[in-house]
Motif scaffolding. Structure first.
Motif, PDB file in Angstrom:
ATOM      1  N   VAL A 255       0.995  -1.192   0.093  1.00 15.47           N
ATOM      2  CA  VAL A 255       0.190   0.054   0.052  1.00 15.47           C
ATOM      3  C   VAL A 255       0.873   1.449  -0.096  1.00 15.47           C
ATOM      4  O   VAL A 255       1.703   1.295   0.879  1.00 15.47           O
ATOM      5  N   TYR A 256       0.893   1.997  -1.009  1.00 12.38           N
ATOM      6  CA  TYR A 256       1.394   3.355  -1.097  1.00 12.38           C
ATOM      7  C   TYR A 256       0.603   4.443  -0.846  1.00 12.38           C
ATOM      8  O   TYR A 256      -0.558   4.645  -1.623  1.00 12.38           O
ATOM      9  N   ALA A 257       0.781   5.070   0.434  1.00 10.72           N
ATOM     10  CA  ALA A 257      -0.367   5.862   0.915  1.00 10.72           C
ATOM     11  C   ALA A 257       0.207   7.520   0.949  1.00 10.72           C
ATOM     12  O   ALA A 257       0.988   7.829   1.179  1.00 10.72           O
TER      13      ALA A 257
ATOM     14  N   ILE B 204       3.240   0.582   3.225  1.00 13.57           N
ATOM     15  CA  ILE B 204       3.093  -0.581   4.038  1.00 13.57           C
ATOM     16  C   ILE B 204       3.504  -2.020   3.217  1.00 13.57           C
ATOM     17  O   ILE B 204       2.817  -2.126   2.065  1.00 13.57           O
ATOM     18  N   SER B 205       4.613  -2.475   3.412  1.00 12.56           N
ATOM     19  CA  SER B 205       5.253  -3.705   2.661  1.00 12.56           C
ATOM     20  C   SER B 205       5.271  -4.647   3.873  1.00 12.56           C
ATOM     21  O   SER B 205       4.704  -4.663   4.901  1.00 12.56           O
ATOM     22  N   GLN B 206       5.809  -6.021   3.360  1.00  7.42           N
ATOM     23  CA  GLN B 206       5.570  -7.045   3.925  1.00  7.42           C
ATOM     24  C   GLN B 206       7.143  -7.586   3.885  1.00  7.42           C
ATOM     25  O   GLN B 206       7.869  -7.315   3.329  1.00  7.42           O
ATOM     26  N   ARG B 207       7.374  -8.733   4.950  1.00  5.80           N
ATOM     27  CA  ARG B 207       8.388  -9.557   4.942  1.00  5.80           C
ATOM     28  C   ARG B 207       8.198 -10.864   5.128  1.00  5.80           C
ATOM     29  O   ARG B 207       8.306 -11.661   4.088  1.00  5.80           O
ATOM     30  N   THR B 208       7.411 -11.481   6.138  1.00  3.69           N
ATOM     31  CA  THR B 208       7.115 -12.535   6.256  1.00  3.69           C
ATOM     32  C   THR B 208       5.618 -12.691   6.816  1.00  3.69           C
ATOM     33  O   THR B 208       5.069 -11.495   6.920  1.00  3.69           O
TER      34      THR B 208
ATOM     35  N   MET C  59       7.457  -1.460   7.027  1.00  3.24           N
ATOM     36  CA  MET C  59       6.898  -0.407   6.740  1.00  3.24           C
ATOM     37  C   MET C  59       7.704   0.941   6.941  1.00  3.24           C
ATOM     38  O   MET C  59       8.754   0.881   7.533  1.00  3.24           O
ATOM     39  N   TYR C  60       7.235   1.984   6.010  1.00  7.72           N
ATOM     40  CA  TYR C  60       8.007   3.419   6.119  1.00  7.72           C
ATOM     41  C   TYR C  60       7.080   4.423   6.291  1.00  7.72           C
ATOM     42  O   TYR C  60       5.851   4.264   5.619  1.00  7.72           O
ATOM     43  N   PHE C  61       7.587   5.573   6.875  1.00  6.14           N
ATOM     44  CA  PHE C  61       6.760   6.709   6.504  1.00  6.14           C
ATOM     45  C   PHE C  61       7.656   8.043   6.621  1.00  6.14           C
ATOM     46  O   PHE C  61       9.041   7.947   6.943  1.00  6.14           O
TER      47      PHE C  61
ATOM     48  N   PRO D  51      15.600   7.184  -5.569  1.00  3.93           N
ATOM     49  CA  PRO D  51      14.586   7.094  -4.431  1.00  3.93           C
ATOM     50  C   PRO D  51      13.935   5.825  -4.423  1.00  3.93           C
ATOM     51  O   PRO D  51      13.604   5.469  -5.220  1.00  3.93           O
ATOM     52  N   PRO D  52      13.722   5.361  -3.268  1.00  4.70           N
ATOM     53  CA  PRO D  52      13.059   3.968  -3.033  1.00  4.70           C
ATOM     54  C   PRO D  52      11.540   3.821  -3.551  1.00  4.70           C
ATOM     55  O   PRO D  52      10.995   2.719  -3.642  1.00  4.70           O
ATOM     56  N   THR D  53      10.891   5.047  -3.908  1.00  5.27           N
ATOM     57  CA  THR D  53       9.519   4.978  -3.893  1.00  5.27           C
ATOM     58  C   THR D  53       9.103   3.960  -5.186  1.00  5.27           C
ATOM     59  O   THR D  53       8.043   3.295  -5.028  1.00  5.27           O
TER      60      THR D  53
HETATM   61  C1  PHB Z   1      10.376  -2.717   0.650  1.00 10.11           C
HETATM   62  O1  PHB Z   1       9.649  -3.867   0.956  1.00 10.11           O
HETATM   63  O2  PHB Z   1      11.267  -2.644   1.594  1.00 10.11           O
HETATM   64  C2  PHB Z   1      10.114  -1.827  -0.248  1.00 10.11           C
HETATM   65  C3  PHB Z   1       9.090  -2.132  -1.144  1.00 10.11           C
HETATM   66  C4  PHB Z   1       8.801  -1.183  -2.172  1.00 10.11           C
HETATM   67  C5  PHB Z   1       9.279  -0.263  -2.183  1.00 10.11           C
HETATM   68  C6  PHB Z   1      10.166   0.291  -1.500  1.00 10.11           C
HETATM   69  C7  PHB Z   1      10.639  -0.679  -0.537  1.00 10.11           C
HETATM   70  O3  PHB Z   1       9.008   0.760  -3.392  1.00 10.11           O
END
Ligand code: PHB
Length: 404
Positions: free
Chosen positions: A212-214, A223-227, A233-235, A304-306
Motif C-alpha cells: 500500500v502506497y499511501a 506498507i510492505s511485508q517481509r513474512t 513499513m515506512y513513513f 529514491p526507493p519509492t
Molecule cells: C520494501 O519492501 O522494502 C519496499 C517495497 C517497495 C518499495 C520500497 C521498499 O517501493
C-alpha cells in the motif's frame, strides 16, 4: 620503482574480471560470467553478515526473478517469495488497486534484497567462485590501462593483488570507484529531496494483501511485508529525524494517521523490531566506463526507493554488462565496451524519471500549500481514474524488457 616492490603483497592473482563490491550487482555479475566460463573475483569492505542483515528494498521484477531461477542462482524465490499481481495507491482515505496482470500482463515478486544477496552468495560458494568479504584498504590501480589491478587486505590480514583485464565498480551508492573517473571527464546529475523515510520492521501479521502506497496530508507511508509475522513499513520523515525520538506508540500513531480513511482501514500493530532513517536522492554519473573500469548499479546511479527500481536497475546493468564483457574478452576486445552505456542508460533514465515522479506524486513537501495538496490529489485521481494512467504506473513499476 614498481608499486609491488614498495608495498609487497602475499598473493598475486591473474583474473579476467575483478569486481569491487559484492552486493547483489557484483555477485550477479560474477555469477553470470562464471556460468560462461569466465572467472571473476569479487571483494567487499563489508562482511557477509553485514550485507545479509542490512535491510533494503523488497520488490523484484518478474524478469529479474526469472533470471535468478533460469541462470541457476536459486529457485528459492519461487518458494519463499510472494508474487504480487498488483499494488494499492491510497489517498483521500480510500484505496485504489493497480492491477498489473490485467493492465500489462505482468507481476512483481516480494522477495527482500537480503534474500537475493544470500542466494547469490550461496551460489558463488557452491560454484567455487572467489569472494573476499570484510576486506580493508581496497585500491584500484591503473584503471586507465589494459592491466588494471585491485589491491586489498583480506579479513585475515594478508595482502592481495588481483591483476585483471577489466575492473567493475559495483561498490554501491557511496562508491569510491566512480571517483576514479577524472573530474574533467565525468558529469554528475542529481537532485536531493527535502524528506527521508523512517523504516521499521514490525512483528505483526500482514495488514493488506499487497503493498500500500499511501498519500496523506500528513505525508507518505508505505506498507510492505517481509513474512507472515514480520512486516516492513515506512513513513516520510525529516532527513534529520532521530530514531531515539520514536517509541513504538509514536510510530504506530504516525503510520495509522497516514493510512486512515472512511473505509476504516487500520494496520495490525505489534512490537517494533528495528528502526532506521533512510535518506535518498536521485543520482547518475556518466560515463559508466573509463578505460578498463566499468561502473554498475548504485555506484553509477541511485534512485529514491519509492518506485522499487534500485535493485532491479542494478540487476539489469550487470545483465547487459556480462554480455558486453564476454564479447570484449572474446574476439571483439575493447570495442564491445562501447555498447554498455547506451544499453544500460536508456533504462536508467526511464527509472530515474519514474522514481522521481512516484516520489513527488506521493510525498508532501515541507510547507506544501493547499493548492499543491489538491493538485497532487488531482494527479493521483488522473492516475487511478483512467486506464492509461493505471497502465502507465503498472508498466513502469513492473519493468521493461532487457536491452538487447
Ligand atoms: C520494501 O519492501 O522494502 C519496499 C517495497 C517497495 C518499495 C520500497 C521498499 O517501493
Amino acid at each position: 620503482m614498481p608499486e609491488s616492490v614498495v608495498d609487497p603483497v602475499d598473493t598475486v592473482t591473474e583474473v579476467p574480471v575483478a569486481v569491487v563490491g559484492a552486493g547483489p550487482a557484483g555477485l550477479m555479475l560474477a555469477h553470470l560470467l562464471g556460468r560462461a566460463g569466465v572467472d571473476a573475483v569479487a571483494v567487499d569492505l563489508r562482511t557477509r553478515e553485514e550485507i545479509a542483515t542490512t535491510h533494503r528494498a523488497g520488490i523484484l521484477e518478474d524478469g529479474a526473478a526469472r533470471d535468478l531461477v533460469e541462470t541457476g542462482v536459486s529457485d528459492r524465490i519461487l518458494r519463499a517469495g510472494h508474487e504480487h499481481g498488483g499494488t494499492e495507491l491510497r489517498f483521500g482515505g480510500r484505496s485504489h488497486r493497480i492491477d498489473f496482470r490485467e493492465l500489462v500482463g505482468a507481476s512483481v515478486w516480494l522477495y527482500p534484497q537480503t534474500e537475493v544477496f544470500t542466494d547469490l552468495a550461496d551460489a558463488r560458494a557452491r560454484d567455487g567462485g572467489t569472494v573476499h568479504f570484510g576486506v580493508r584498504g581496497t585500491e584500484v590501480l591503473d584503471a586507465d590501462t589494459d592491466r588494471p589491478r585491485v589491491r586489498f587486505t583480506a579479513a585475515d590480514g594478508t595482502r592481495h593483488e588481483l591483476r585483471a583485464r577489466y575492473v567493475v565498480g559495483a561498490d554501491g551508492s557511496r562508491s569510491t570507484c566512480r571517483g576514479l573517473v577524472p573530474e574533467r571527464l565525468r558529469t554528475r546529475y542529481g537532485t536531493e529531496y527535502p524528506f527521508a523515510w523512517f523504516g521499521v520492521l514490525a512483528q505483526a501479521p500482514v495488514s493488506a494483501p499487497e503493498l500500500v502506497y499511501a498519500h496523506s496530508e500528513h505525508g507518505f507511508a508505505l506498507i510492505s511485508q517481509r513474512t507472515e509475522t514480520v512486516q516492513r513499513m515506512y513513513f516520510q520523515c525529516d532527513p534529520d529525524e532521530r530514531t531515539e525520538d520514536w517509541p513504538d506508540e509514536r510510530i504506530w500513531a504516525t503510520l495509522q494517521a497516514r493510512v486512515a480513511g472512511e473505509d476504516g482501514f487500520r494496520l495490525v500493530e505489534g512490537p517494533i523490531l528495528e528502526r532506521s532513517v533512510l535518506r535518498f536522492r536521485s543520482f547518475v554519473q556518466e560515463p559508466m566506463r573509463w578505460g578498463s573500469l566499468l561502473l554498475a548499479g548504485d555506484a553509477a546511479h541511485t534512485v529514491p526507493p519509492t518506485g522499487a527500481r534500485g535493485l532491479n536497475l542494478a540487476l539489469h546493468d550487470v545483465k547487459v554488462l556480462a554480455g558486453v564483457l564476454l564479447r570484449a574478452l572474446g574476439a571483439e576486445g575493447d570495442a564491445a565496451l562501447a555498447d554498455y552505456q547506451p544499453l544500460a542508460l536508456r533504462r536508467i533514465w526511464r527509472a530515474q524519471h519514474f522514481s522521481s515522479w512516484m516520489t513527488r506524486l506521493l510525498h508532501t513537501a515541507p510547507g506544501a500549500t493547499a493548492f499543491e495538496l489538491r493538485r497532487q490529489l488531482g494527479e493521483l485521481d488522473g492516475v487511478v481514474g483512467t486506464r492509461a494512467g493505471r497502465a502507465y504506473l503498472a508498466e513502469q513499476y513492473t519493468g521493461w524488457p532487457t536491452a538487447a
